[in-house]
Design an enzyme around this catalytic site. Sequence first.
Site, PDB file in Angstrom:
ATOM      1  CG  HIS A  12      -1.924  -1.008   1.358  1.00 27.15           C
ATOM      2  ND1 HIS A  12      -2.118  -1.768   2.490  1.00 27.15           N
ATOM      3  CD2 HIS A  12      -2.853  -1.438   0.458  1.00 27.15           C
ATOM      4  CE1 HIS A  12      -3.123  -2.606   2.299  1.00 27.15           C
ATOM      5  NE2 HIS A  12      -3.589  -2.437   1.077  1.00 27.15           N
ATOM      6  CE  LYS A  36     -11.031  -7.638   1.278  1.00 30.42           C
ATOM      7  NZ  LYS A  36      -9.956  -6.673   0.962  1.00 30.42           N
ATOM      8  NE  ARG A  85      -2.296  -7.414  -4.531  1.00 31.13           N
ATOM      9  CZ  ARG A  85      -3.058  -7.610  -3.470  1.00 31.13           C
ATOM     10  NH1 ARG A  85      -2.520  -7.667  -2.280  1.00 31.13           N
ATOM     11  NH2 ARG A  85      -4.353  -7.773  -3.574  1.00 31.13           N
ATOM     12  CB  SER A 121      -4.284  -6.795   4.047  1.00 26.99           C
ATOM     13  OG  SER A 121      -3.809  -5.511   3.750  1.00 26.99           O
TER      14      SER A 121
HETATM   15  O1  PNS Z   1      -8.946  -3.056   0.202  1.00 28.11           O
HETATM   16  P1  PNS Z   1     -10.280  -3.490  -0.393  1.00 28.11           P
HETATM   17  O2  PNS Z   1     -11.072  -4.296   0.608  1.00 28.11           O
HETATM   18  O3  PNS Z   1     -10.105  -4.209  -1.692  1.00 28.11           O
HETATM   19  O4  PNS Z   1     -11.070  -2.129  -0.707  1.00 28.11           O
HETATM   20  C1  PNS Z   1     -12.388  -2.172  -1.223  1.00 28.11           C
HETATM   21  C2  PNS Z   1     -13.114  -0.865  -0.888  1.00 28.11           C
HETATM   22  C3  PNS Z   1     -13.189  -0.670   0.623  1.00 28.11           C
HETATM   23  C4  PNS Z   1     -12.362   0.296  -1.508  1.00 28.11           C
HETATM   24  C5  PNS Z   1     -14.555  -0.945  -1.501  1.00 28.11           C
HETATM   25  O5  PNS Z   1     -15.254  -2.015  -0.910  1.00 28.11           O
HETATM   26  C6  PNS Z   1     -15.327   0.367  -1.346  1.00 28.11           C
HETATM   27  O6  PNS Z   1     -15.170   1.264  -2.152  1.00 28.11           O
HETATM   28  N1  PNS Z   1     -16.170   0.482  -0.277  1.00 28.11           N
HETATM   29  C7  PNS Z   1     -16.913   1.696   0.026  1.00 28.11           C
HETATM   30  C8  PNS Z   1     -18.403   1.572  -0.329  1.00 28.11           C
HETATM   31  C9  PNS Z   1     -18.625   1.853  -1.801  1.00 28.11           C
HETATM   32  O7  PNS Z   1     -18.431   2.945  -2.279  1.00 28.11           O
HETATM   33  N2  PNS Z   1     -19.075   0.814  -2.521  1.00 28.11           N
HETATM   34  C10 PNS Z   1     -19.298   0.883  -3.941  1.00 28.11           C
HETATM   35  C11 PNS Z   1     -18.023   0.543  -4.694  1.00 28.11           C
HETATM   36  S1  PNS Z   1     -18.219   0.564  -6.440  1.00 28.11           S
END
Ligand code: PNS
Length: 155
Positions: A12, A36, A85, A121
């Site tokens: 990150h 998650k 990645r 992670s």
């Molecule tokens: O590190 P991650 O878990 O891959 O990140 C995913 C994350 C948290 C960025 C994604 O789940 C997210 O954007 N969540 C916020 C809610 C949202 O806006 N959802 C619509 C996404 S198109």
Amino acid sequence: MPGSFDPVTLGHLDVVRRAAEMFDEVVVAVATNVAKRPLLPAAERVALVAAAVAGLPRVRAAEAPGLLVDFCREVGATAIVKGLRSGGDYDAELPMAWMNRHLGVETVFLPADPAVAHIASSLVKDVARHGGRIDDLVPPGVAAVVRARLAQEGT
Ligand code: PNS
């Protein structure tokens, strides 16, 4: 730059550093991934990200509990930055990038530096859970917090 950051890793941090060279300001947003169940509470993840980026100019950490594009509007972010990645990451990220674009915010993908592309992670937690060494995969101070939380989880 949004993510779960459960916990923040050197992978990150590499993307954050590179994004900081491309944008006026980078907000590392600890967001909610409904798919998650995090090990670390959001406040702890934000604190670890904040400590990790403390030395980087024009970079800050924040919690983004709701819809990511709403947070982008709140902070005046013009783009979402994500690290990739692998093709697997791309497959997972592309629908989100399309949806966020539909909702008004473009996404910029940065390819992971191969030197840290093995760091995820989820793998960091798995290694730690099985007693492996994670200190060289995460910023200083993070490994101890992860180990402490895992020990708590096991009690
Ligand atoms: O590190 P991650 O878990 O891959 O990140 C995913 C994350 C948290 C960025 C994604 O789940 C997210 O954007 N969540 C916020 C809610 C949202 O806006 N959802 C619509 C996404 S198109």
